[in-house]
Design an enzyme around this catalytic site. Structure first.
Site, PDB file in Angstrom:
ATOM      1  N   SER A 211      37.982  48.290  39.583  1.00  0.00           N
ATOM      2  CA  SER A 211      37.763  47.221  38.721  1.00  0.00           C
ATOM      3  C   SER A 211      37.105  45.730  39.229  1.00  0.00           C
ATOM      4  O   SER A 211      36.505  45.205  38.464  1.00  0.00           O
ATOM      5  CB  SER A 211      39.004  46.964  37.942  1.00  0.00           C
ATOM      6  OG  SER A 211      40.213  46.550  38.933  1.00  0.00           O
ATOM      7  N   HIS A 239      37.180  51.846  33.850  1.00  0.00           N
ATOM      8  CA  HIS A 239      35.591  51.103  33.737  1.00  0.00           C
ATOM      9  C   HIS A 239      34.796  52.368  33.795  1.00  0.00           C
ATOM     10  O   HIS A 239      33.573  52.121  33.655  1.00  0.00           O
ATOM     11  CB  HIS A 239      35.558  50.265  34.898  1.00  0.00           C
ATOM     12  CG  HIS A 239      36.609  49.262  35.009  1.00  0.00           C
ATOM     13  ND1 HIS A 239      36.473  48.133  34.132  1.00  0.00           N
ATOM     14  CD2 HIS A 239      37.628  49.106  35.573  1.00  0.00           C
ATOM     15  CE1 HIS A 239      37.402  47.154  34.318  1.00  0.00           C
ATOM     16  NE2 HIS A 239      38.311  47.827  35.333  1.00  0.00           N
ATOM     17  N   LYS A 270      38.253  48.549  26.540  1.00  0.00           N
ATOM     18  CA  LYS A 270      37.063  47.997  27.337  1.00  0.00           C
ATOM     19  C   LYS A 270      35.894  48.744  26.684  1.00  0.00           C
ATOM     20  O   LYS A 270      35.554  48.179  25.792  1.00  0.00           O
ATOM     21  CB  LYS A 270      37.260  48.520  28.949  1.00  0.00           C
ATOM     22  CG  LYS A 270      38.536  47.752  29.274  1.00  0.00           C
ATOM     23  CD  LYS A 270      38.952  48.112  30.963  1.00  0.00           C
ATOM     24  CE  LYS A 270      39.932  47.158  31.121  1.00  0.00           C
ATOM     25  NZ  LYS A 270      40.825  47.562  32.411  1.00  0.00           N
TER      26      LYS A 270
HETATM   27  C1  LIG Z   1      42.350  47.233  32.720  1.00  0.00           C
HETATM   28  C2  LIG Z   1      42.735  48.307  33.469  1.00  0.00           C
HETATM   29  C3  LIG Z   1      44.134  48.893  33.273  1.00  0.00           C
HETATM   30  C4  LIG Z   1      45.046  48.383  32.173  1.00  0.00           C
HETATM   31  O1  LIG Z   1      44.499  48.803  30.828  1.00  0.00           O
HETATM   32  P1  LIG Z   1      45.069  48.033  29.691  1.00  0.00           P
HETATM   33  O2  LIG Z   1      44.518  48.634  28.303  1.00  0.00           O
HETATM   34  O3  LIG Z   1      44.193  46.748  29.561  1.00  0.00           O
HETATM   35  O4  LIG Z   1      46.453  47.737  29.732  1.00  0.00           O
HETATM   36  C5  LIG Z   1      44.401  49.938  34.228  1.00  0.00           C
HETATM   37  N1  LIG Z   1      43.521  50.426  35.213  1.00  0.00           N
HETATM   38  C6  LIG Z   1      42.552  49.855  35.429  1.00  0.00           C
HETATM   39  C7  LIG Z   1      41.742  50.161  36.578  1.00  0.00           C
HETATM   40  C8  LIG Z   1      42.073  48.704  34.612  1.00  0.00           C
HETATM   41  O5  LIG Z   1      40.799  48.015  34.937  1.00  0.00           O
END
Ligand SMILES: *Cc1c(COP(=O)(O)O)cnc(C)c1O
Length: 420
Positions: A211, A239, A270
């Site tokens: 991330s 991602h 996302k």
């Molecule tokens: C954003 C993210 C999460 C958490 O997801 P949410 O739905 O925002 O709680 C988990 N793992 C990674 C790698 C992330 O970037």
């Protein structure tokens, strides 16, 4: 007969204690709020290390041009990679979903909060990702907590890339399994750890796309090790889903494999532009999660209108290849634009393009200088990234255009002059 006496004595003592407290209060002022001085000290220390976080406050939808405090900014901050968070068709789907299902789910999935919209989305996601079954979770954080604690406990072992997302680390700590971290992307180190492990059950877990670095896990190599040492492989594709692979089917599809050992997690807030997360795997894994994942069981289901909108989102992800093509073009353009800077982009091919700065102060200064010129790029500091590796995390969206990236390049080159 001595109980009433004892009671009276206690009562007297209580009265005396109360009197004494009052006298002391009169002397030294009212009692302080418990522990607040300690918290203030902790906060001051964070501030003095330039690690204090402050929230931006948006007044417009999440998009490439956002408004805050009456001013418009060109933003490179969000994870809305495909530009769907404010898509008219998704807004329409949310409204239609609200009319059909109301607003709140009103119960957890195992009581009466599991709606036909949730179910249809689970089936669509299974079809889309190619895994036999799918389970929706409220967030990615909760999905990771649920999977890891349902699959690993005391006597088991978890093997994790050092740069994994915080939610995976937290889940590992909560699980009580032995927690072994290996250096970023280092398959040889992982193999050494797996080879000596005597754990009953082994779980290797990794961000599929990291991330804060934007690089991609060596999924095929990881899977080979999992086969060799009889371990599960948990992929967190927060991602990659919607962004990588044919039709945006995610990182696992890119490596073209369908091993029963893979537990695939992706988020829906996302690239998918809405909210939520899902886990896709073998039916036995999904049933285990329904029975044992506490973050699935003990929480209210997400509003079904969101699942209704996500069905539309999935259609756009699958059908609109131009969004991913545009991201590829914008990424190439950005690399060109930033070539001459003293700071270097990390070698990422995803829409996460981190500009490595190093020092916290400097990262904040650059972020602030950009903001004064109407551009938002977040400075990412420890503990989100290792100490000494502060960076600007530039994230691209299919709704940026070439001019947006050119403007970011021009402003960064200008800011760069101040640092020679
Ligand atoms: C954003 C993210 C999460 C958490 O997801 P949410 O739905 O925002 O709680 C988990 N793992 C990674 C790698 C992330 O970037």
């Amino acid at each position: 007969m001595d109980r009433p006496d004892a009671f009276a004595a206690d009562f007297l003592q209580v009265r005396q204690a109360a009197k004494l407290t009052k006298m002391l209060n009169d002397l030294i002022g009212p009692p302080r709020e418990p522990g607040c001085e300690q918290l203030r000290e902790q906060l001051r220390s964070r501030e003095s290390k330039r690690l204090y976080r402050r929230r931006l406050m948006l007044e417009s939808p999440q998009q490439t041009h956002i408004s805050m405090a009456g001013r418009e900014y060109l933003a490179f901050c969000s994870n809305d990679y495909l530009g769907l968070a404010n898509h008219p068709q998704l807004i329409a789907a949310v409204c239609q979903g609200a009319r059909q299902y109301g607003v709140g789910a009103g119960a957890s999935h195992l009581i009466s909060g599991h709606f036909s919209a949730h179910h249809a989305l689970e089936e669509a996601l299974s079809r889309f990702t190619g895994f036999p079954r799918t389970l929706l979770f409220s967030t990615g954080y909760m999905a990771n907590a649920g999977v890891v604690t349902a699959l690993a406990g005391r006597g088991d072992a978890i093997f994790a890339d050092r740069l994994n997302h915080a939610s995976l680390n937290d889940a590992a700590l909560v699980s009580r399994a032995k927690f072994c971290r290996y250096p970023h992307l280092d398959l040889a180190a992982l193999e050494r750890q797996l080879a000596v492990s005597r754990a009953k059950r082994k779980l290797v877990m990794t961000d599929a796309v990291f991330s804060m670095d934007g690089d991609i896990a060596p999924v095929a190599g990881l899977l080979a090790l999992c086969e060799k040492y009889d371990a599960w492989l948990m992929l967190d594709d927060a991602h990659g889903f919607g962004v990588l692979g044919p039709q945006g089917r995610g990182t696992a599809s890119r490596f073209d494999m369908d091993s029963p050992r893979i537990v695939y997690m992706a988020t829906l807030g996302k690239a998918a532009g809405v909210f939520g997360a899902f886990v896709a795997a073998r039916p036995e894994v999904i049933e285990t999660l329904i029975q044992h994942a506490r973050s699935y069981i003990y929480t209210t289901a997400t509003p079904p209108l969101l699942s209704h909108a996500l069905l539309k989102s999935l259609e756009l992800i699958e059908g609109e290849e131009w969004r991913r093509e545009k991201l590829t073009q914008l990424t190439a353009r950005l690399k060109d634009e930033l070539q001459s800077l003293r700071w270097k982009l990390l070698p990422s091919t995803t829409p996460i393009q981190p500009l490595m700065i190093g020092d916290n102060d400097e990262a904040l200064e650059i972020s602030e200088a950009l903001r004064e010129r109407g551009i938002l790029v977040p400075a990412i500091r420890p503990p989100t990234v290792p100490s000494g590796e502060a960076r600007l995390r530039i994230s691209l969206s299919a709704s940026h255009d070439r001019e947006d990236v050119a403007r970011l390049g021009a402003v960064l080159r200008d800011v760069n002059k101040g640092f020679r």
